[in-house]
Design an enzyme around this catalytic site. Sequence first.
Site, PDB file in Angstrom:
ATOM      1  CE  LYS A  37      48.423  28.311  38.019  1.00  0.00           C
ATOM      2  NZ  LYS A  37      47.146  27.607  37.947  1.00  0.00           N
ATOM      3  NE  ARG A 135      43.071  26.602  32.007  1.00  0.00           N
ATOM      4  CZ  ARG A 135      43.665  26.944  33.150  1.00  0.00           C
ATOM      5  NH1 ARG A 135      44.174  28.158  33.300  1.00  0.00           N
ATOM      6  NH2 ARG A 135      43.763  26.093  34.157  1.00  0.00           N
ATOM      7  CE1 TYR A 263      57.507  61.077  31.893  1.00  0.00           C
ATOM      8  CE2 TYR A 263      56.962  59.065  33.077  1.00  0.00           C
ATOM      9  CZ  TYR A 263      57.871  59.848  32.399  1.00  0.00           C
ATOM     10  OH  TYR A 263      59.153  59.410  32.231  1.00  0.00           O
ATOM     11  CG  MET A 311      59.416  51.421  33.082  1.00  0.00           C
ATOM     12  SD  MET A 311      60.362  51.548  31.547  1.00  0.00           S
ATOM     13  CE  MET A 311      59.131  52.063  30.367  1.00  0.00           C
TER      14      MET A 311
HETATM   15  C1  LIG Z   1      46.461  27.132  39.097  1.00  0.00           C
HETATM   16  C2  LIG Z   1      45.797  25.848  39.139  1.00  0.00           C
HETATM   17  C3  LIG Z   1      45.478  25.262  40.373  1.00  0.00           C
HETATM   18  C4  LIG Z   1      45.683  25.940  41.700  1.00  0.00           C
HETATM   19  O1  LIG Z   1      44.639  26.836  41.970  1.00  0.00           O
HETATM   20  P1  LIG Z   1      44.593  27.649  43.362  1.00  0.00           P
HETATM   21  O2  LIG Z   1      43.317  28.382  43.337  1.00  0.00           O
HETATM   22  O3  LIG Z   1      45.768  28.574  43.356  1.00  0.00           O
HETATM   23  O4  LIG Z   1      44.694  26.638  44.448  1.00  0.00           O
HETATM   24  C5  LIG Z   1      44.929  23.988  40.345  1.00  0.00           C
HETATM   25  N1  LIG Z   1      44.712  23.348  39.177  1.00  0.00           N
HETATM   26  C6  LIG Z   1      44.993  23.889  37.979  1.00  0.00           C
HETATM   27  C7  LIG Z   1      44.717  23.135  36.721  1.00  0.00           C
HETATM   28  C8  LIG Z   1      45.545  25.163  37.917  1.00  0.00           C
HETATM   29  O5  LIG Z   1      45.813  25.715  36.727  1.00  0.00           O
END
Ligand SMILES: *Cc1c(COP(=O)(O)O)cnc(C)c1O
Length: 400
Positions: A37, A135, A263, A311
Site C-alpha cells: 500500500k 479503525r 528563510y 520547498m
Molecule cells: C499496513 C498494514 C500491514 C503491514 O504492516 P507492517 O507493519 O508494515 O508489516 C498489515 N495489515 C494491515 C491491515 C495494514 O494496514
Amino acid sequence: MKKPRIWAEINLEDLRHNLQAIKRHLAGRAKVMAVVKADAYGHGSVPVSIALWEFGVDMFGVGDSSEALELRGVGINTPIVILGGIVDEEIERVVKADITPTLHSVQVGQLVNAEARRQGKVLNVHVMIDTGMGRLGTSPRHALELIEALSKLENLRLEGICSHFSSSPFDRDFTRNQFAEFQQVVAAAETAGYRIPIRHMANSAGCLLYEETALDMVRIGGALLGMDPAGVYAEQFGLRPILSFRSQIVFLKWIPKGSPVGYDRTFIAPRDTRVATTPVGYHDGYSYLLSNRGSVIIRGRRVPVIGGVTMDYTMLDVTDLPEVAVGDEIVLIGSQGNETISAVDVAQVIGTNPYEVTCLLGKRVRRIHIRNALHSSAPPAQDAESVPQAAPIQYRSADA
Ligand SMILES: *Cc1c(COP(=O)(O)O)cnc(C)c1O
C-alpha cells in the site's frame, strides 16, 4: 552515466533477501501477503510488486482500488486484497478486476454482492474483526452476525477473516489479548459451522516476534523493505533496508561570520562558513522539521543541515570538509563510507515513524530500482563523478 538531481535507489536483491529471511522463519507454515500500500511505502509499488511476484508471494495487500488496478494493469494476476474499506464508487471496478475487498459491514457486503451478481461473478471477500485497533472491522460481539449475513450472499465467497495489531511489539499483553480475542471469534464462527479458509492477523512485528500469530497467512510490509520502526527484529533476522535517498551539491560558497542562512534567518553563521546547497526540499519529503537539526553524509562524513529546509533546497555546513565540490553525492538516507543514516534515524529527529519518512518521498525523487548493482554498503565512490551503475530491470509481462 550522470547522477540524477535527486533519487531513491531501491535494491531489489535486498528485497529478495528480506523475503527469503521471512519465508525461512515461516518454514511454510503460513502464506505471505506482501503489503505494498501507499506506493509500497514510497518505494514504488509497481517495480517492487513485480519483483515480489517473481520471487514468490501469495497475495498483495493494497490501500485502495486504484493501487490494486495499477498492479492488475502490469499483469499481476495474484490475488490482491484491499486492506481498508472501499467506497461505493470503487465497487464496480473492484468486481471487474477480481480484487478482494475487506468487508466490515453488511451494507457494503450487499452492494458488492449486487454488483458481482450484475457482472455474473462470485467474488472472494475477507471480513475484518476489530480487536483493539479501533479503525475498521466489526466488533467481536457483532462478528458472528456479520459472518452469517455475508455467508448468505450468493455472489460472495468468504475466503478470509482477519484482524490487525495496534500496539508496539513491546506491548506483549495487549498484543496477546488482541490475538486471543480474534481466536475466540474464529472459534465461535467454526462452532456455528463457518469454516473460513484464510485466517490472518500478523503484520511484520507479529510475524517475526510472535510466531503463533502467523495462522494461515501473514501480512508483511515494513520487514520486506528492511524497515523496523521499533528496532526489534531487523538485526535478529538480518533484514536490510532496501532504500537509500540521495542527491548532489548544486552550489557552494563561503559566507562570513554573522551571515544568515535561509528563510527567517534561523541560522546565523558562528564563523566563516562554507555552505553547500542541495536540491532537496520539503516537497521531496525532506521535512521542514529537519531544519537546523538533520544531517546528511558527504564523502563518508556527516555534515549538519543549517537554516530552514525550503520547498526546493536545503543548505549544509561543509566548512570542515574542504575537499567537497559541486556535484558531490549526498546521502540523506543510506550509507556511505562508515556512516549510515537510516529512515529510523530521520524519523527520530522529527518525531515520527520511518514508514512516514519513506511514504513522504515526493514525486521529483526519481525511483531507481536496481539488481546486483552498487549495494548500499559498497565503499564510497573514489571520484565525485563516478555514479552507481544503476541497472534497471527488464521485466517480462506477467501474462507473457
Ligand atoms: C499496513 C498494514 C500491514 C503491514 O504492516 P507492517 O507493519 O508494515 O508489516 C498489515 N495489515 C494491515 C491491515 C495494514 O494496514
